[in-house]
Design an enzyme around this catalytic site. Structure first.
Site, PDB file in Angstrom:
ATOM      1  N   LYS A  10      37.972  40.202  47.258  1.00  0.00           N
ATOM      2  CA  LYS A  10      37.522  40.598  45.923  1.00  0.00           C
ATOM      3  C   LYS A  10      36.589  39.529  45.341  1.00  0.00           C
ATOM      4  CE  LYS A  10      41.695  43.378  45.078  1.00  0.00           C
ATOM      5  NZ  LYS A  10      42.818  43.658  44.136  1.00  0.00           N
ATOM      6  N   TYR A  50      39.583  53.496  44.166  1.00  0.00           N
ATOM      7  CA  TYR A  50      40.737  53.321  43.272  1.00  0.00           C
ATOM      8  C   TYR A  50      41.116  54.616  42.545  1.00  0.00           C
ATOM      9  CZ  TYR A  50      40.883  48.208  43.904  1.00  0.00           C
ATOM     10  OH  TYR A  50      41.022  46.940  44.413  1.00  0.00           O
ATOM     11  N   ASN A 117      43.671  39.085  42.380  1.00  0.00           N
ATOM     12  CA  ASN A 117      44.579  38.672  43.454  1.00  0.00           C
ATOM     13  C   ASN A 117      43.905  38.599  44.826  1.00  0.00           C
ATOM     14  OD1 ASN A 117      44.286  41.366  43.908  1.00  0.00           O
ATOM     15  ND2 ASN A 117      46.402  41.933  43.434  1.00  0.00           N
ATOM     16  N   HIS A 120      42.176  43.050  48.849  1.00  0.00           N
ATOM     17  CA  HIS A 120      42.717  44.401  48.964  1.00  0.00           C
ATOM     18  C   HIS A 120      43.068  44.642  50.418  1.00  0.00           C
ATOM     19  CE1 HIS A 120      43.095  48.774  48.842  1.00  0.00           C
ATOM     20  NE2 HIS A 120      42.395  48.755  49.967  1.00  0.00           N
ATOM     21  N   GLU A 131      39.218  54.662  53.210  1.00  0.00           N
ATOM     22  CA  GLU A 131      38.563  53.483  52.625  1.00  0.00           C
ATOM     23  C   GLU A 131      37.482  52.917  53.552  1.00  0.00           C
ATOM     24  OE1 GLU A 131      41.915  50.953  51.773  1.00  0.00           O
ATOM     25  OE2 GLU A 131      42.599  52.239  50.112  1.00  0.00           O
TER      26      GLU A 131
HETATM   27  P1  DAT Z   1      47.846  46.300  45.736  1.00  0.00           P
HETATM   28  O1  DAT Z   1      46.453  45.696  45.654  1.00  0.00           O
HETATM   29  O2  DAT Z   1      48.882  45.228  45.929  1.00  0.00           O
HETATM   30  O3  DAT Z   1      47.950  47.436  46.721  1.00  0.00           O
HETATM   31  P2  DAT Z   1      47.816  48.325  43.645  1.00  0.00           P
HETATM   32  O4  DAT Z   1      47.171  49.233  44.628  1.00  0.00           O
HETATM   33  O5  DAT Z   1      49.068  48.822  42.970  1.00  0.00           O
HETATM   34  O6  DAT Z   1      48.168  46.907  44.285  1.00  0.00           O
HETATM   35  O7  DAT Z   1      46.786  47.989  42.474  1.00  0.00           O
HETATM   36  C1  DAT Z   1      45.422  47.774  42.755  1.00  0.00           C
HETATM   37  C2  DAT Z   1      44.965  46.515  42.035  1.00  0.00           C
HETATM   38  O8  DAT Z   1      45.049  46.714  40.609  1.00  0.00           O
HETATM   39  C3  DAT Z   1      45.852  45.286  42.296  1.00  0.00           C
HETATM   40  O9  DAT Z   1      45.481  44.610  43.468  1.00  0.00           O
HETATM   41  C4  DAT Z   1      45.637  44.477  41.070  1.00  0.00           C
HETATM   42  C5  DAT Z   1      45.490  45.509  39.972  1.00  0.00           C
HETATM   43  N1  DAT Z   1      46.782  45.797  39.318  1.00  0.00           N
HETATM   44  C6  DAT Z   1      47.789  46.567  39.814  1.00  0.00           C
HETATM   45  N2  DAT Z   1      48.817  46.659  38.960  1.00  0.00           N
HETATM   46  C7  DAT Z   1      48.453  45.919  37.874  1.00  0.00           C
HETATM   47  C8  DAT Z   1      49.077  45.612  36.628  1.00  0.00           C
HETATM   48  N3  DAT Z   1      50.286  46.086  36.311  1.00  0.00           N
HETATM   49  N4  DAT Z   1      48.420  44.799  35.767  1.00  0.00           N
HETATM   50  C9  DAT Z   1      47.184  44.332  36.065  1.00  0.00           C
HETATM   51  N5  DAT Z   1      46.531  44.583  37.207  1.00  0.00           N
HETATM   52  C10 DAT Z   1      47.156  45.365  38.109  1.00  0.00           C
HETATM   53 MG    MG Z   2      46.857  49.277  46.662  1.00  0.00          MG
END
Ligand code: DAT
Ligand code: MG
Length: 137
Positions: A10, A50, A117, A120, A131
């Site tokens: 990212k 997303y 974070n 991805h 994807e």
């Molecule tokens: P991951 O990347 O661990 O698969 P995800 O698909 O649930 O997580 O979410 C996509 C991204 O969105 C994630 O990497 C960071 C952001 N995100 C997810 N949940 C969040 C939250 N509760 N608050 C802020 N950012 C969040």
């Molecule tokens: Mg995810």
């Protein structure tokens, strides 16, 4: 066919100069990198990537963050690589992600509406193929 996953470094990972460290961990684990490209994401790519998060409170901040600078797309290959890379990445919140993981070792909370974070990783075979099409179509 060998399993494939889509990894994105990212904008925070690229800006902090962590692309090499992240790639190192993927290769050290034994996965093969079969595609690698720095790119600038578009709104359209992010809307597709997303789609499952549309309507959530962090969706707009997430898209803005992903547009904020270059990203690096990686396709990695190997048996159970989808699960394996998600284990290397660690859990979503970097503050509590286990030490030893990319997010746990290299990430932290910055007090923003979106979790920055670093990476991805696809979460299923169907997501991975979808994807990879979005970023390397
Ligand atoms: P991951 O990347 O661990 O698969 P995800 O698909 O649930 O997580 O979410 C996509 C991204 O969105 C994630 O990497 C960071 C952001 N995100 C997810 N949940 C969040 C939250 N509760 N608050 C802020 N950012 C969040
Ligand atoms: Mg995810």
């Amino acid at each position: 066919m060998t399993e494939r996953t889509l990894i994105l470094v990212k904008p925070d990972g690229v800006a902090r100069g962590l692309t090499g460290e992240i790639l190192r961990r993927v290769e050290a684990k034994g996965y093969r990198v079969t595609a690698l490209s720095q790119m600038q994401a578009t709104q359209e790519q992010l809307a597709a990537h997303y789609a499952e998060h549309e309507g959530k409170p962090f969706y707009a901040p997430l898209v803005d963050f992903m547009l904020s600078g270059p990203i690096v797309g990686i396709v990695a290959e190997g048996d159970r690589v989808i699960e394996g890379f998600r284990a290397l990445a660690g859990s979503t919140e970097p503050t509590t992600a286990s030490p030893g993981t990319i997010r746990g070792d290299l990430g932290r909370d910055w007090g923003e509406k979106v979790q920055k974070n670093l990476v991805h990783g696809s979460d299923s075979v169907e997501s991975a193929e979808r994807e990879i099409g979005i970023w390397f179509g």
